[in-house]
Design an enzyme around this catalytic site. Structure first.
Site, PDB file in Angstrom:
ATOM      1  N   HIS A  94      -3.806 -14.267   9.632  1.00 53.16           N
ATOM      2  CA  HIS A  94      -3.561 -12.992   9.576  1.00 53.16           C
ATOM      3  C   HIS A  94      -4.514 -12.051   9.405  1.00 53.16           C
ATOM      4  CE1 HIS A  94       0.270 -15.046   8.264  1.00 53.16           C
ATOM      5  NE2 HIS A  94      -0.459 -15.337   7.100  1.00 53.16           N
TER       6      HIS A  94
ATOM      7  N   ARG B  71       2.560  -9.634   7.018  1.00 49.00           N
ATOM      8  CA  ARG B  71       3.578  -9.346   7.144  1.00 49.00           C
ATOM      9  C   ARG B  71       3.653  -8.684   8.486  1.00 49.00           C
ATOM     10  NH1 ARG B  71       6.587  -8.275   1.676  1.00 49.00           N
ATOM     11  NH2 ARG B  71       5.918 -10.369   0.610  1.00 49.00           N
TER      12      ARG B  71
ATOM     13  N   ARG C 270      22.025  19.652   0.727  1.00 51.89           N
ATOM     14  CA  ARG C 270      21.878  18.186   0.741  1.00 51.89           C
ATOM     15  C   ARG C 270      22.510  17.200   0.107  1.00 51.89           C
ATOM     16  NH1 ARG C 270      17.510  17.902   4.797  1.00 51.89           N
ATOM     17  NH2 ARG C 270      17.677  15.550   4.489  1.00 51.89           N
TER      18      ARG C 270
ATOM     19  N   PRO D 196       0.760  -1.318   0.016  1.00 51.10           N
ATOM     20  CA  PRO D 196      -0.011   0.120   0.077  1.00 51.10           C
ATOM     21  C   PRO D 196       0.678   1.211   0.080  1.00 51.10           C
ATOM     22  CG  PRO D 196      -0.640  -1.500   1.760  1.00 51.10           C
ATOM     23  CD  PRO D 196       0.671  -2.192   1.232  1.00 51.10           C
ATOM     24  N   GLU D 197       0.729   2.055  -0.964  1.00 51.88           N
ATOM     25  CA  GLU D 197       1.238   3.314  -0.919  1.00 51.88           C
ATOM     26  C   GLU D 197       0.099   4.336  -0.786  1.00 51.88           C
ATOM     27  OE1 GLU D 197       4.701   4.666  -2.812  1.00 51.88           O
ATOM     28  OE2 GLU D 197       5.476   2.615  -3.691  1.00 51.88           O
TER      29      GLU D 197
END
Length: 278
Positions: free
Chosen positions: A100, A118, A159, A2-3
């Site tokens: 799960h 997970r 940076r 999932p983003e």
DNA sequence: CACTAATCCTGGACGC
DNA sequence: TGCGTCCAGGATTAGT
């Protein structure tokens, strides 16, 4: 995994089913997620109502009002991690939880069930008068106007880290995960290894546009794919991506046919075209 | 402060 | 067929 678009799609998918509804029960079968599910959560939630379903970065925020009032009691924070998903179950009797499926939020006429093989996901509580440490130092939302070329250019000066790593830093901008970082850099024609401090303002403007386009498209796609949200299986939250470089190592670049290269940056795979991205 | 590496977990792919 | 090994990834935390 999932983003941000998947999380937004999930948010929009569950919202109409639970907003304004009273929580009847909260069932936990596996409290050991990324952080343990607070033991007092069932007590905090039961009998109270969902006031709003929001999203910040990849965190799903469910505001809970006390009893029948509009007084904010606190916020249930849910993160899907890398393999998590939520689904709404309407059919009664509710099916027995499978492996799960770690917790359920039970309402009068539906069940919201969390699945996460997970267990990188999280389920936390934030009281009305506090801000969770994990939400404190987040950068701007990528789709907001605050996230623009001027902003990120200014942030990047001095940076030395690679631009790919830089845009995945949640303090700089939230919600750009590994897949969309590669995709956005390809669209903007920027080499992922280039030092963040050495990218021009013009290139940053292109990168910001690319990130917004990539995320917008994915959200639009997710909305279509998950229209039938309640009957979706455990794979809810995932949808086919049109990936231009991610996972295409060795295959020809869609613009110039040059083989796509795979490298590792910050312990994550990066895919890019050595000709189109400089 | 800037940056890097380790860490949590398990399904799936792969080699033998 | 089955077993062992490796990899994927989000984001915090520890370490340099």
């Amino acid at each position: 995994m999932p983003e941000l678009p998947e999380v937004e799609t999930t948010r929009a998918g569950i919202e109409p089913h639970i907003i304004g509804h009273q929580i009847k029960a909260f069932h936990v079968r596996q409290p050991q997620l990324r952080w343990p599910i607070p033991t007092e959560l069932a007590t905090l939630l039961t009998g109270n109502r969902v006031q709003a379903v929001r999203r910040r970065a990849k965190y799903l925020l469910i505001d809970i009002a006390a009893g029948k009032s509009e007084d904010l009691l606190g916020t249930l924070i849910i993160h899907l991690g890398m393999s998590g998903s939520l689904r709404v179950i309407n059919a009664k009797p509710y099916p027995d939880p499978k492996k799960h499926e770690h917790f359920d939020i039970e309402f009068d006429d539906c069940l919201v069930r969390f699945n996460d093989p997970r267990r990188f996901g999280a389920c936390l509580w934030q009281a009305a008068d506090e801000v969770d440490s994990r939400l404190q130092h987040l950068g701007p939302e990528p789709l907001s106007d605050t996230f623009n070329g001027d902003y990120i250019f200014a942030k990047s000066r001095g940076r030395s880290s690679a631009i790919k790593t830089f845009i995945m830093d949640q303090r700089i901008v939230v919600g750009v995960g590994n897949i969309y970082a590669s995709e956005s850099l390809f669209l903007a024609g920027i080499n992922p290894k280039k030092a963040a401090g050495k990218v021009s303002k013009k290139k940053y403007q292109e990168l910001v546009s690319a990130i917004k386009i990539v995320l917008d498209n994915a959200i639009a796609q997710g909305g279509t794919t998950l229209r039938d949200f309640t009957s979706s299986d455990g794979k809810a939250g995932y949808f086919a991506q049109e990936l231009r470089v991610y996972g295409r190592e060795g295959l020809g670049c869609i613009q110039c046919q040059q083989p796509i290269k795979q490298i590792v940056q910050g312990q994550r795979s990066t895919f890019y075209c050595t000709k189109c991205q400089r």
